[in-house]
Design a protein around this motif. Sequence first.
Motif: not given
Length: 221
Positions: A167-190
């Motif tokens: 989340q912290k990296a994604a909010e700074q524009g890190n594109v891979d973090a944004q994608n992985n955060l999406g995966v975590m929300y989709y899978a319900g992990e963490g």
Amino acid sequence: MKILIVVLLAAIPMLMLAGCGEKDPGNTSKPGTPAKLPDEFTSEKEIPSILENELTPEEKSALLQEIMPAGPGNEATPEEKFVQLRKDAEAGDAKAQNGLGVMFYTGEAISKDSSGKILTNDPVTAAAWFHRSAAQGYADAQFNLGLMYANGEGVAKDPAKAVELFQKAAEQGNVDAQNNLGVMYYAGEGVPRDEAKAKEWFKKAAAQGNADAQANLDAMK
């Protein structure tokens, strides 16, 4: 649906070795008879006389560039670069700390265990350096440390901590973090499963040209 993209952002450029091209000097020896070069010492910046006499000034200049490409004569060796990187990291430079973490994770930096055995890589030390850099708000380190927590490498597996760091990296524009955060929300992990938030982060990453995020969006349709 793609799960976590395990990618560490390399901060140290790869070293490449390139061979010098060779030019036919116009050998007139009979076929099958090897030409014998006269005994002479030629420094790395000189052309052997047998070649020099056969070349035009332009060809000599081109050949010298292949033998000794232009560049700074005092360029640091890989070892010197590592020593400087570690010095900067220990002084608190966040980028250097992340770079050092990558080197220990990939095995570019040599580590030994308590018995003195050389390790192929050292995720524990890598995570320690990522921690220091991430604590300073460095996005790449937050992403890398998030991966460590997501996969349980170098640290105890903790999906919730991984989400926090992504989340912290994604909010700074890190594109891979944004994608992985999406995966975590989709899978319900963490984090509680939330397809709307997953799609939101996939769209942000896809807008930056991330092919994995676009594929994840397509998979959700």
